[in-house]
Design a protein around this motif. Structure first.
Motif, PDB file in Angstrom:
ATOM      1  N   GLY A  46      -8.499  -3.103  -1.775  1.00  0.00           N
ATOM      2  CA  GLY A  46      -8.810  -3.415  -0.378  1.00  0.00           C
ATOM      3  C   GLY A  46      -7.779  -2.793   0.554  1.00  0.00           C
ATOM      4  N   GLY A  47      -6.598  -2.464  -0.004  1.00  0.00           N
ATOM      5  CA  GLY A  47      -5.566  -1.794   0.793  1.00  0.00           C
ATOM      6  C   GLY A  47      -5.746  -0.289   0.705  1.00  0.00           C
ATOM      7  N   LEU A  48      -5.020   0.409   1.542  1.00  0.00           N
ATOM      8  CA  LEU A  48      -5.057   1.877   1.527  1.00  0.00           C
ATOM      9  C   LEU A  48      -3.697   2.369   1.026  1.00  0.00           C
ATOM     10  N   PHE A  49      -3.712   3.119  -0.060  1.00  0.00           N
ATOM     11  CA  PHE A  49      -2.478   3.599  -0.675  1.00  0.00           C
ATOM     12  C   PHE A  49      -2.620   5.097  -0.914  1.00  0.00           C
ATOM     13  N   THR A  77      -3.630   3.746 -10.663  1.00  0.00           N
ATOM     14  CA  THR A  77      -2.555   4.583 -11.201  1.00  0.00           C
ATOM     15  C   THR A  77      -1.239   3.820 -11.030  1.00  0.00           C
ATOM     16  N   THR A  78      -0.179   4.339 -11.605  1.00  0.00           N
ATOM     17  CA  THR A  78       1.121   3.667 -11.466  1.00  0.00           C
ATOM     18  C   THR A  78       1.511   3.669  -9.990  1.00  0.00           C
ATOM     19  N   THR A  98       2.441   0.020 -10.247  1.00  0.00           N
ATOM     20  CA  THR A  98       3.867  -0.065  -9.905  1.00  0.00           C
ATOM     21  C   THR A  98       4.121   0.648  -8.570  1.00  0.00           C
ATOM     22  N   GLY A  99       3.435   0.161  -7.543  1.00  0.00           N
ATOM     23  CA  GLY A  99       3.620   0.722  -6.200  1.00  0.00           C
ATOM     24  C   GLY A  99       5.078   0.530  -5.768  1.00  0.00           C
TER      25      GLY A  99
END
Ligand code: BTN
Length: 334
Positions: free
Chosen positions: A143-146, A101-102, A129-130
């Motif tokens: 692989g990251g946690l967002f 997602t954006t 677009t974190g």
């Protein structure tokens, strides 16, 4: 008032889990042994056709399921790192999952505006677009946690920083429990280990004169994602093994719930106990200079004494004490 999914609340316990959740639970209980469609259907309380459809959809989602004459079975290589809602037994209904997602902040804001309950969590495998603080981008590779949590505490706007402080402390605890390494907190909401960033917290609020209507707490954690080795570090690198993002998120939720009553001076005291650089000289930069981190651009400087209960940095200057609001600056230690 509960502000977050409380795993013991009646509201959550009424929910029995989706068919996918109960299907996986049955298969995991018997590990790699087979179970017939008929037995599964009767244990879960659905039809055999539903069992078949559930299996197909889980296989499509990447689960190592197989079906043969003996029945359904799950392979031993089943990952413990999946973030699908049905992997979060007690709060499955609060998880909103996105592959890409954006920004989870965008999706959470839409949900908050539509009235999603406190405790709802938007999680994504990657973001295009974190966002970080002060208009920076947040690199969001797989692989990251967002994730972003929706909160609805009706607190006065002046206390808006409280939720970010509680989240930062809770994530520090979650990282420490999953890697055995305790992060330091860098004002306002960064988590560092070995002088390298491992996680960051971003908050957005909507409120009026009566107080905050909703708060979004967005957290990015380097778990197994490769980062800029000079500036960042991941949980996997620290632990020397693959770390389950689900375990990190579960640990965060648990601590965040437990810290629900940690407010005001107690919250600041806890935060200060993990704070980096107390008693050291800092330059305070305005948001527009954060990217360059050039101390020459500072608007004030002095000794960092920690934070107060509104989350403001306490800076002892040559002429007195200045309190810096978390929304207005960043500190550079020199
Ligand atoms: C910072 O350190 O500047 C804060 C970073 C916050 C990143 C997280 S990742 C999940 C959520 N979605 C975003 O776009 N940002 C936050």
């Amino acid at each position: 008032m509960k502000t977050f999914v409380n795993l013991n609340s009646d509201m959550v316990n009424i929910f029995q889990g989706s068919t996918k959740c109960r299907f996986l639970d049955q298969l995991r209980q018997i590990r790699e042994l087979p179970i017939s469609g008929e037995e599964l259907a009767s244990k879960i309380g659905v039809s055999r056709v539903t069992i078949w459809k559930t299996a197909k959809s889980l296989i499509a989602a990447g689960y190592p399921l197989s079906v043969d004459a003996a029945g359904y079975r799950i392979g031993k290589e089943a990952s413990d790192d999946l973030l699908y809602p049905w992997e979060f037994e007690n709060y499955e209904q609060f998880i909103h999952y996105w592959d890409t997602t954006t920004s989870t902040m965008d999706r959470a804001r839409e949900l908050a505006e539509k009235g999603a309950p406190a405790g709802s969590i938007v999680v994504a495998e990657s973001q295009t677009t974190g966002r970080g603080r002060a208009g920076r981008t947040w690199e969001s590779r797989r692989g990251g946690l967002f994730f972003t949590v929706i909160l609805r505490n009706r607190i006065p706007i002046i206390r808006y920083a409280q939720e970010g402080m509680r989240a930062t402390l809770s994530m520090a605890d979650a990282i420490s429990r999953t890697t055995s390494r305790k992060p330091e907190l860098r004002w306002p909401n960064d988590l560092y280990i070995n002088d390298k960033k491992i996680s960051g917290v971003l908050t957005e609020i909507r409120g009026d004169g009566d107080g905050i209507k909703w708060t979004l707490v967005g957290i990015g954690v380097n778990v197994n994602n490769p980062g800029d080795r000079a500036k960042s570090i991941s949980c996997g690198e620290l632990a020397g093994k693959h770390i389950s993002r689900r375990h990190v998120l579960n640990a965060f939720v648990e601590t965040f719930n437990a810290y629900e009553t940690l407010t005001g001076a107690n919250l600041a005291q806890e935060w200060n106990s993990l704070a980096f650089g107390r008693g050291s000289h800092v330059a305070v930069l305005g948001a527009e200079h954060v990217a360059q981190k050039n101390p020459a651009e500072c608007f004030t400087s002095g000794i960092f004494e920690g934070i107060d209960e509104l989350g403001r940095a306490i800076i002892k200057t040559e002429t007195g004490t200045e309190l810096i609001d978390p929304g207005t600056g960043s500190l550079v230690w020199n």
